[in-house]
Design a protein around this motif. Structure first.
Motif, PDB file in Angstrom:
ATOM      1  N   SER A  27      40.883  42.005  35.982  1.00  0.00           N
ATOM      2  CA  SER A  27      41.833  41.256  35.944  1.00  0.00           C
ATOM      3  C   SER A  27      43.203  41.731  35.118  1.00  0.00           C
ATOM      4  O   SER A  27      44.251  41.992  35.558  1.00  0.00           O
ATOM      5  CB  SER A  27      41.811  39.937  35.418  1.00  0.00           C
ATOM      6  OG  SER A  27      43.083  39.204  35.175  1.00  0.00           O
ATOM      7  N   ASN A  55      35.278  40.342  35.016  1.00  0.00           N
ATOM      8  CA  ASN A  55      36.595  39.691  35.732  1.00  0.00           C
ATOM      9  C   ASN A  55      37.623  40.048  34.708  1.00  0.00           C
ATOM     10  O   ASN A  55      38.825  40.217  35.247  1.00  0.00           O
ATOM     11  CB  ASN A  55      36.207  38.261  35.734  1.00  0.00           C
ATOM     12  CG  ASN A  55      35.440  38.053  37.034  1.00  0.00           C
ATOM     13  OD1 ASN A  55      35.278  38.921  38.169  1.00  0.00           O
ATOM     14  ND2 ASN A  55      34.612  36.984  36.959  1.00  0.00           N
ATOM     15  N   GLU A  81      29.566  38.456  33.722  1.00  0.00           N
ATOM     16  CA  GLU A  81      30.571  38.352  34.916  1.00  0.00           C
ATOM     17  C   GLU A  81      31.990  38.159  34.362  1.00  0.00           C
ATOM     18  O   GLU A  81      33.034  38.633  34.838  1.00  0.00           O
ATOM     19  CB  GLU A  81      30.026  37.056  35.909  1.00  0.00           C
ATOM     20  CG  GLU A  81      31.020  36.806  36.820  1.00  0.00           C
ATOM     21  CD  GLU A  81      30.580  35.497  37.647  1.00  0.00           C
ATOM     22  OE1 GLU A  81      31.066  35.150  38.613  1.00  0.00           O
ATOM     23  OE2 GLU A  81      29.371  34.894  37.545  1.00  0.00           O
TER      24      GLU A  81
END
Length: 111
Positions: free
Chosen positions: A68, A64, A60
Protein backbone atom coordinates in the motif's frame (compact mmCIF):
# COMPACT_ATOMS: atom_id res chain seq x y z
CA UNK A 1 -4.31 -19.36 21.60
CA UNK A 2 -5.05 -19.03 17.88
CA UNK A 3 -3.13 -21.39 15.59
CA UNK A 4 -1.83 -20.16 12.30
CA UNK A 5 -2.36 -22.09 9.10
CA UNK A 6 0.19 -24.70 8.12
CA UNK A 7 2.68 -23.47 5.53
CA UNK A 8 2.51 -25.65 2.43
CA UNK A 9 5.32 -25.48 -0.15
CA UNK A 10 4.48 -24.37 -3.67
CA UNK A 11 4.23 -27.34 -6.03
CA UNK A 12 4.21 -27.36 -9.81
CA UNK A 13 0.76 -27.91 -11.22
CA UNK A 14 0.02 -31.18 -12.98
CA UNK A 15 -0.68 -29.18 -16.13
CA UNK A 16 2.93 -27.99 -16.18
CA UNK A 17 2.02 -24.43 -15.18
CA UNK A 18 4.49 -22.11 -13.54
CA UNK A 19 4.53 -21.36 -9.86
CA UNK A 20 6.12 -18.69 -7.70
CA UNK A 21 7.48 -15.44 -9.10
CA UNK A 22 7.53 -16.66 -12.73
CA UNK A 23 3.78 -17.19 -12.53
CA UNK A 24 3.23 -13.78 -10.91
CA UNK A 25 5.27 -12.05 -13.59
CA UNK A 26 3.22 -13.59 -16.39
CA UNK A 27 -0.07 -12.87 -14.61
CA UNK A 28 -0.40 -9.39 -16.15
CA UNK A 29 0.21 -10.79 -19.63
CA UNK A 30 -2.36 -13.56 -19.09
CA UNK A 31 -4.89 -11.07 -17.73
CA UNK A 32 -4.37 -8.83 -20.77
CA UNK A 33 -4.94 -11.76 -23.12
CA UNK A 34 -8.11 -12.78 -21.32
CA UNK A 35 -9.47 -9.24 -21.54
CA UNK A 36 -8.37 -9.09 -25.22
CA UNK A 37 -5.99 -6.18 -24.64
CA UNK A 38 -2.84 -5.84 -26.71
CA UNK A 39 0.23 -7.11 -24.85
CA UNK A 40 3.27 -4.86 -25.20
CA UNK A 41 6.54 -6.89 -25.06
CA UNK A 42 8.18 -3.97 -23.24
CA UNK A 43 5.78 -4.60 -20.33
CA UNK A 44 7.82 -7.72 -19.54
CA UNK A 45 10.80 -5.71 -18.30
CA UNK A 46 10.59 -5.10 -14.58
CA UNK A 47 12.40 -2.96 -12.08
CA UNK A 48 12.79 -4.75 -8.74
CA UNK A 49 13.06 -3.03 -5.38
CA UNK A 50 13.24 -4.40 -1.86
CA UNK A 51 10.74 -3.32 0.79
CA UNK A 52 10.33 -4.14 4.46
CA UNK A 53 6.78 -4.11 5.80
CA UNK A 54 5.98 -4.19 9.51
CA UNK A 55 2.86 -4.82 11.57
CA UNK A 56 1.75 -5.47 15.13
CA UNK A 57 -1.09 -7.62 13.76
CA UNK A 58 0.13 -10.22 11.22
CA UNK A 59 2.50 -11.12 8.40
CA UNK A 60 -0.31 -10.49 5.91
CA UNK A 61 -0.85 -7.01 7.35
CA UNK A 62 2.90 -6.31 7.06
CA UNK A 63 2.81 -7.30 3.37
CA UNK A 64 -0.30 -5.21 2.72
CA UNK A 65 1.13 -2.14 4.44
CA UNK A 66 4.35 -2.32 2.39
CA UNK A 67 2.48 -2.74 -0.90
CA UNK A 68 0.00 0.00 0.00
CA UNK A 69 2.76 2.45 0.90
CA UNK A 70 4.78 1.61 -2.23
CA UNK A 71 1.72 2.08 -4.44
CA UNK A 72 1.34 5.64 -3.16
CA UNK A 73 4.67 6.64 -4.77
CA UNK A 74 5.24 4.00 -7.49
CA UNK A 75 3.11 3.12 -10.51
CA UNK A 76 2.62 -0.19 -12.30
CA UNK A 77 3.33 -2.52 -9.37
CA UNK A 78 2.96 -6.06 -10.71
CA UNK A 79 4.21 -8.71 -8.24
CA UNK A 80 5.89 -9.34 -4.93
CA UNK A 81 8.00 -12.11 -3.44
CA UNK A 82 8.53 -12.55 0.30
CA UNK A 83 12.22 -13.26 0.86
CA UNK A 84 12.35 -13.13 4.66
CA UNK A 85 9.96 -13.06 7.58
CA UNK A 86 10.98 -12.15 11.09
CA UNK A 87 9.52 -10.64 14.20
CA UNK A 88 9.94 -9.49 17.75
CA UNK A 89 9.11 -11.57 20.82
CA UNK A 90 8.33 -10.04 24.21
CA UNK A 91 7.06 -11.80 27.32
CA UNK A 92 6.90 -15.08 25.43
CA UNK A 93 4.56 -13.74 22.73
CA UNK A 94 4.98 -12.43 19.20
CA UNK A 95 4.65 -8.65 19.40
CA UNK A 96 5.74 -7.47 15.97
CA UNK A 97 6.02 -8.93 12.44
CA UNK A 98 8.55 -7.87 9.80
CA UNK A 99 8.48 -9.01 6.16
CA UNK A 100 11.27 -8.34 3.67
CA UNK A 101 10.03 -8.59 0.12
CA UNK A 102 10.99 -7.91 -3.48
CA UNK A 103 8.46 -5.92 -5.47
CA UNK A 104 8.47 -5.73 -9.27
CA UNK A 105 6.97 -2.99 -11.38
CA UNK A 106 6.99 -2.11 -15.06
CA UNK A 107 8.87 1.00 -16.06
CA UNK A 108 7.35 3.78 -18.15
CA UNK A 109 8.76 5.09 -21.41
CA UNK A 110 11.66 3.90 -23.53
CA UNK A 111 15.06 3.50 -21.93
Amino acid sequence: MKRSRKVVPIKARATGGMTGRASAIDFSAKAALLSREAVNPEDHVYRVIELVGTSDESIEDAINSAVSRASSTLRNLRWFEVVRTSGHIADGMVRHYQVTMKVGFTMEGAG
